[in-house]
Design a protein around this motif. Structure first.
Motif, mmCIF file in Angstrom:
data_model
loop_
_atom_site.group_PDB
_atom_site.id
_atom_site.type_symbol
_atom_site.label_atom_id
_atom_site.label_comp_id
_atom_site.label_asym_id
_atom_site.label_seq_id
_atom_site.Cartn_x
_atom_site.Cartn_y
_atom_site.Cartn_z
ATOM 1 N N THR A 8 -8.036 -2.319 -11.047
ATOM 2 C CA THR A 8 -8.034 -1.491 -9.841
ATOM 3 C C THR A 8 -6.805 -1.821 -8.999
ATOM 4 N N ALA A 9 -6.478 -0.942 -8.071
ATOM 5 C CA ALA A 9 -5.484 -1.276 -7.055
ATOM 6 C C ALA A 9 -6.125 -2.324 -6.143
ATOM 7 N N VAL A 10 -5.367 -3.335 -5.747
ATOM 8 C CA VAL A 10 -5.903 -4.392 -4.880
ATOM 9 C C VAL A 10 -5.150 -4.350 -3.555
ATOM 10 N N PHE A 30 1.503 -12.365 -6.921
ATOM 11 C CA PHE A 30 0.467 -11.685 -7.692
ATOM 12 C C PHE A 30 0.633 -10.165 -7.659
ATOM 13 N N GLY A 31 1.789 -9.707 -7.185
ATOM 14 C CA GLY A 31 2.079 -8.285 -7.159
ATOM 15 C C GLY A 31 1.471 -7.536 -5.994
ATOM 16 N N ILE A 32 0.923 -8.247 -5.032
ATOM 17 C CA ILE A 32 0.352 -7.621 -3.839
ATOM 18 C C ILE A 32 1.436 -7.680 -2.764
ATOM 19 N N LEU A 33 2.075 -6.537 -2.546
ATOM 20 C CA LEU A 33 3.283 -6.476 -1.740
ATOM 21 C C LEU A 33 3.070 -5.679 -0.450
ATOM 22 N N PRO A 34 3.832 -6.006 0.589
ATOM 23 C CA PRO A 34 3.763 -5.200 1.813
ATOM 24 C C PRO A 34 4.170 -3.754 1.509
#
Length: 145
Positions: free
Chosen positions: A103-105, A120-124
């Motif tokens: 899923t998109a997180v 972890f690829g969770i970017l602004p």
């Protein structure tokens, strides 16, 4: 990290000792609140959560909510102050992404923590803005209170 580190995925409310450990984590990082066991159980009753123990001590937690299809919202990732800097937050994030990477997180990130989540690829995202409302009465929906 030692081989005694274990992640427990819990499908039922945290035990009394886990509630104490979660409250200690919150207090150690300034989230305080003096949460009761009933409040912690209510917070952990829905969605996904993992509790990480290090040498038997509750050292970190991760909670998330979503539809398990397209979206997951990271509610919190917290590591006790005494265990920070040892990679436990990364263990919890990898566990969350192993379970919900399809899923998109999304995450609301405290200032200064953007680099951790970027690993972890969770970017602004410049196109997203966080909006919130404070709770009016904490615990009003907890049974027995």
């Amino acid at each position: 990290m030692q081989t005694t580190d274990v992640i427990l995925k819990i499908c039922e409310p945290p035990s009394s000792s886990e509630c104490n450990g979660i409250a200690e984590i919150y207090n150690s990082i300034g989230w305080g609140g003096n949460y009761s066991h009933g409040e912690i159980n209510a917070m952990y009753a829905r969605g996904y959560h993992a509790i990480l123990r290090s040498s038997g001590t509750v050292a970190g937690v991760v909670r998330a909510f979503g539809d398990d299809y397209s979206v997951t919202w990271l509610a919190e990732l917290a590591v006790h102050r005494d265990f920070q800097g040892k990679g436990l937050g990364s263990v919890l994030m990898r566990e969350l992404l192993n379970s919900h990477g399809h899923t998109a997180v999304y995450a609301d990130v405290l200032p200064g923590q953007e680099g951790f989540f970027a690993k972890f690829g969770i970017l602004p995202r410049s196109t997203l803005t966080t909006c919130s409302r404070a709770a009016t009465t904490r615990g009003s929906q907890i049974k027995g209170q």
